[in-house]
Design a protein around this motif. Structure first.
Motif, mmCIF file in Angstrom:
data_model
loop_
_atom_site.group_PDB
_atom_site.id
_atom_site.type_symbol
_atom_site.label_atom_id
_atom_site.label_comp_id
_atom_site.label_asym_id
_atom_site.label_seq_id
_atom_site.Cartn_x
_atom_site.Cartn_y
_atom_site.Cartn_z
ATOM 1 N N ILE A 187 0.858 -1.184 0.000
ATOM 2 C CA ILE A 187 0.000 0.000 0.000
ATOM 3 C C ILE A 187 0.894 1.234 0.000
ATOM 4 O O ILE A 187 1.685 1.442 0.925
ATOM 5 C CB ILE A 187 -0.917 0.013 1.242
ATOM 6 N N PHE A 188 0.801 2.004 -1.061
ATOM 7 C CA PHE A 188 1.431 3.317 -1.111
ATOM 8 C C PHE A 188 0.328 4.359 -0.930
ATOM 9 O O PHE A 188 -0.848 4.095 -1.189
ATOM 10 C CB PHE A 188 2.119 3.557 -2.465
ATOM 11 N N TYR A 189 0.710 5.560 -0.539
ATOM 12 C CA TYR A 189 -0.287 6.634 -0.451
ATOM 13 C C TYR A 189 0.436 7.980 -0.460
ATOM 14 O O TYR A 189 1.592 8.109 -0.070
ATOM 15 C CB TYR A 189 -1.172 6.505 0.797
ATOM 16 N N GLN A 190 -0.294 8.981 -0.954
ATOM 17 C CA GLN A 190 0.230 10.338 -1.003
ATOM 18 C C GLN A 190 0.558 10.818 0.412
ATOM 19 O O GLN A 190 -0.197 10.563 1.358
ATOM 20 C CB GLN A 190 -0.823 11.279 -1.602
ATOM 21 N N TRP A 191 1.646 11.543 0.512
ATOM 22 C CA TRP A 191 2.049 12.048 1.827
ATOM 23 C C TRP A 191 2.918 13.278 1.651
ATOM 24 O O TRP A 191 3.829 13.297 0.833
ATOM 25 C CB TRP A 191 2.833 10.958 2.585
ATOM 26 N N ASN A 192 2.587 14.307 2.412
ATOM 27 C CA ASN A 192 3.467 15.466 2.558
ATOM 28 C C ASN A 192 4.146 15.346 3.917
ATOM 29 O O ASN A 192 3.529 15.635 4.948
ATOM 30 C CB ASN A 192 2.671 16.777 2.471
ATOM 31 N N PRO A 193 5.428 14.938 3.958
ATOM 32 C CA PRO A 193 6.091 14.766 5.255
ATOM 33 C C PRO A 193 6.541 16.077 5.878
ATOM 34 O O PRO A 193 7.005 16.078 7.025
ATOM 35 C CB PRO A 193 7.304 13.901 4.907
ATOM 36 N N LEU A 194 6.375 17.185 5.158
ATOM 37 C CA LEU A 194 6.916 18.465 5.626
ATOM 38 C C LEU A 194 5.859 19.396 6.197
ATOM 39 O O LEU A 194 6.193 20.504 6.624
ATOM 40 C CB LEU A 194 7.654 19.167 4.477
ATOM 41 N N GLY A 195 4.594 18.978 6.206
ATOM 42 C CA GLY A 195 3.569 19.850 6.752
ATOM 43 C C GLY A 195 2.177 19.370 6.404
ATOM 44 O O GLY A 195 1.988 18.313 5.797
ATOM 45 N N CYS A 196 1.186 20.159 6.779
ATOM 46 C CA CYS A 196 -0.219 19.810 6.564
ATOM 47 C C CYS A 196 -0.828 20.652 5.444
ATOM 48 O O CYS A 196 -1.938 21.191 5.581
ATOM 49 C CB CYS A 196 -1.007 19.978 7.863
ATOM 50 N N HIS A 247 -1.411 20.810 1.000
ATOM 51 C CA HIS A 247 -1.443 19.959 -0.187
ATOM 52 C C HIS A 247 -0.316 20.364 -1.137
ATOM 53 O O HIS A 247 -0.534 20.928 -2.203
ATOM 54 C CB HIS A 247 -2.813 20.049 -0.870
ATOM 55 N N LYS A 248 0.907 20.066 -0.718
ATOM 56 C CA LYS A 248 2.080 20.275 -1.562
ATOM 57 C C LYS A 248 3.148 19.292 -1.102
ATOM 58 O O LYS A 248 2.893 18.457 -0.221
ATOM 59 C CB LYS A 248 2.565 21.718 -1.497
ATOM 60 N N ASN A 249 4.344 19.355 -1.729
ATOM 61 C CA ASN A 249 5.422 18.405 -1.403
ATOM 62 C C ASN A 249 4.941 16.958 -1.483
ATOM 63 O O ASN A 249 5.211 16.138 -0.609
ATOM 64 C CB ASN A 249 5.980 18.676 -0.001
ATOM 65 N N LYS A 250 4.195 16.644 -2.557
ATOM 66 C CA LYS A 250 3.567 15.332 -2.643
ATOM 67 C C LYS A 250 4.599 14.230 -2.872
ATOM 68 O O LYS A 250 5.263 14.171 -3.904
ATOM 69 C CB LYS A 250 2.532 15.316 -3.765
ATOM 70 N N CYS A 251 4.688 13.353 -1.876
ATOM 71 C CA CYS A 251 5.529 12.164 -1.919
ATOM 72 C C CYS A 251 4.622 10.932 -1.855
ATOM 73 O O CYS A 251 3.403 11.050 -1.744
ATOM 74 C CB CYS A 251 6.484 12.148 -0.728
ATOM 75 N N TRP A 252 5.250 9.761 -1.902
ATOM 76 C CA TRP A 252 4.538 8.521 -1.620
ATOM 77 C C TRP A 252 5.152 7.875 -0.383
ATOM 78 O O TRP A 252 6.377 7.740 -0.273
ATOM 79 C CB TRP A 252 4.665 7.529 -2.771
ATOM 80 N N ALA A 253 4.282 7.470 0.535
ATOM 81 C CA ALA A 253 4.691 6.595 1.634
ATOM 82 C C ALA A 253 4.348 5.159 1.261
ATOM 83 O O ALA A 253 3.569 4.908 0.336
ATOM 84 C CB ALA A 253 3.985 7.002 2.919
ATOM 85 N N ASP A 268 9.296 15.664 -11.946
ATOM 86 C CA ASP A 268 8.315 15.609 -10.854
ATOM 87 C C ASP A 268 8.624 16.618 -9.748
ATOM 88 O O ASP A 268 8.220 16.447 -8.607
ATOM 89 C CB ASP A 268 8.205 14.193 -10.280
ATOM 90 N N LYS A 269 9.319 17.678 -10.099
ATOM 91 C CA LYS A 269 9.775 18.640 -9.105
ATOM 92 C C LYS A 269 8.628 19.280 -8.318
ATOM 93 O O LYS A 269 8.821 19.741 -7.198
ATOM 94 C CB LYS A 269 10.616 19.733 -9.765
ATOM 95 N N ASP A 270 7.420 19.290 -8.901
ATOM 96 C CA ASP A 270 6.268 19.881 -8.211
ATOM 97 C C ASP A 270 5.306 18.833 -7.677
ATOM 98 O O ASP A 270 4.147 19.135 -7.397
ATOM 99 C CB ASP A 270 5.550 20.849 -9.151
ATOM 100 N N GLY A 271 5.777 17.590 -7.558
ATOM 101 C CA GLY A 271 4.970 16.590 -6.888
ATOM 102 C C GLY A 271 4.918 15.261 -7.608
ATOM 103 O O GLY A 271 4.851 15.192 -8.835
#
Length: 484
Positions: free
Chosen positions: A51-60, A62-68, A92-95
């Motif tokens: 299971i992967f999912y979108q995650w912003n580890p740097l704040g709350c 909707h930006k810095n979109k990574c996958w956990a 993918d510099k913007d997400g």
């Protein structure tokens, strides 16, 4: 230090488990910090569900979109979440936006949308990647470098499927001509991908964007799951700012027509459900959704504590007469603490109450008798979440106006009940998932009780019910283990 330092972020995650705040859920996937949203890359690979999912580890935000990423063999025991995919190159510099997964030649691969912005111009690309032993995704070839002619830069969320030994993908899109939503299909031929065009439906102008498409097969039927944005709310449906639903019919890849399809139907009737993804394994269609809603951040006070949102429990889907039924995955029964079970068996009763556990599953069969108005409530002291059924109007109302924090409001939907109302509830610290009439309808929502108290189940009716039978179990927490 790099903006996305996997080693440092994973170390911080390790320190964040077990989750301790009273609003943190016990048996829903969520993070100790940051914002999560769309489930992605759902895949069965080498004996485990990934299971992967979108995650912003740097704040709350909707930006810095990574996958956990987590994996599980049983939907009870999970590896500890880790950072797996993050923006780090020109594409993918913007997400790292949403996508799917597949098991291929001994490797777990993902396909995702690279988001890149040059000024006000959005340049999406669809890219394959491969999961590595250290938990990161190696970025491989770009298979679709930009959006096609006639489509805006809102072109994202690829989902792979196969037909007759050939590979295809569906992808969400927006028409440039009139800025309306659609879905495109691509076919793989000798290692390249070719645009077959739009899926033609009878829906017409149906919102300004279709996100997160899934193309599923149930026997001879095709089901297109997607999330249209921009639909007007109606009295008994489409009541969220954005919807998640499906049409069922027969897709011709020759004419690109979705033939004899049903009307658009919602997958979930709650306040907090979006961007579902479905994958198939051993004949089961398993769904995970995002428990949240875009552009409604003020409805989620956990933001003040540094984290936002959850994923739903895994659900098994079945198609019956053009309608999807969803029920909790059977593995979740292993969360039940059997010695905690409380039997409910009451006859000729007009009110009933039962104190719940820190996390509970409630299974009820309510024989209505002559009752016309039935209310099932979760009471948190003076706060209340209620499910109100009007038997005359055949309408279920979910009401959280009596909660002090977070989102409020009501959701109404039609629900046919003859003599017996079936209700299954999963009540976590903030996440509540309800299944009506053995999965005919489902509803996901979040509540944020002001006080740290165990909720009470209460049932009230206008006249005595014939009977109420069922069980209440305490549910164990998910178990997070070191990654292996």
């Amino acid at each position: 230090m790099e903006k996305f330092d996997k080693k440092a972020i994973d170390a911080r995650l390790a320190q964040g488990f077990p989750l301790e705040h009273r609003w943190h859920n016990r048996f829903h996937l969520e993070m100790p910090f940051g914002l999560i949203n769309d489930p992605n890359g759902l895949t069965y690979h080498e004996g485990a569900y990934h299971i992967f999912y979108q995650w912003n580890p740097l704040g709350c935000e909707h930006k810095n979109k990574c996958w956990a990423h987590v994996k599980t063999r049983d939907f009870v025991h999970y590896t500890r979440p880790e950072l797996s995919l993050w923006p780090d190159d020109v594409h993918d510099k913007d997400g790292c936006y949403s996508g799917c997964g597949l098991s291929e030649k001994g490797h777990l691969r993902v396909l995702y949308t690279c988001n890149r912005k040059e000024g006000s111009v959005r340049i999406p690309a669809q890219r394959l990647g491969t999961l590595q032993e250290d938990g990161s995704v190696r970025k491989d070839e770009i298979i679709i470098p930009d959006h096609p002619e006639g489509i805006t830069g809102h072109f994202r969320d690829p989902f792979l499927f196969s037909r007759h030994g050939r590979r295809y993908l569906v992808i969400g899109a927006q028409r440039a001509e009139n800025e309306t939503g659609t879905v495109l299909v691509y076919e793989e031929r000798e290692g390249s991908w070719y645009n077959l065009g739009e899926v033609h439906t009878r829906l017409g102008d149906f919102g300004y964007m279709w996100e997160c498409p899934n193309l599923l097969q149930f026997g001879n039927y095709d089901v297109l799951v997607f999330c249209p944005q921009g639909l007007e709310a109606r009295e008994y449906d489409r009541q969220n700012i954005y919807q998640a639903g499906y049409i069922a019919g027969h897709l011709s890849l020759d004419s690109m027509d979705m033939m004899q399809h049903t009307k658009f139907q919602e997958l979930d009737r709650g306040f907090d459900f979006y961007a579902p993804q479905v994958f198939e394994h051993e004949g089961r269609h398993l769904l995970l959704g995002w428990m949240g809603m875009p552009d409604k951040d003020d409805d989620y006070p956990s933001k003040e504590k540094g984290w936002m949102y959850s994923l739903t429990l895994p659900r098994e889907l079945r198609l019956r007469q053009g309608h999807i039924y969803s029920r909790p995955a059977r593995e979740l029964r292993d969360l039940r603490i059997q010695e905690s079970a409380v039997e409910i068996d009451k006859s000729e009763v007009s009110s009933l109450s039962q104190t719940l556990f820190d996390g509970s599953e409630i299974l009820l069969e309510i024989e209505l008798g002559q009752a016309k108005q039935i209310e099932v409530m979760l009471n948190y002291g003076l706060e209340r979440l209620s499910f109100q059924y009007d038997r005359v109007q055949q309408v279920m109302v979910i009401n959280r106006d009596d909660m002090k924090r977070g989102g409020r409001g009501q959701r109404k939907f039609k629900l046919f009940v003859d003599q017996s109302l079936s209700l299954q509830l999963f009540v976590d610290k903030t996440a509540v998932e309800a299944f009506f009439q053995h999965g005919e309808e489902a509803a996901s929502l979040l509540v944020f009780p002001e006080k740290n108290i165990q909720p009470e189940l209460e049932i009230q009716t206008d006249v005595s019910l014939a009977s109420v039978t069922g069980k209440v179990w305490a549910l164990d927490s998910f178990k997070y283990q070191l990654n292996s």
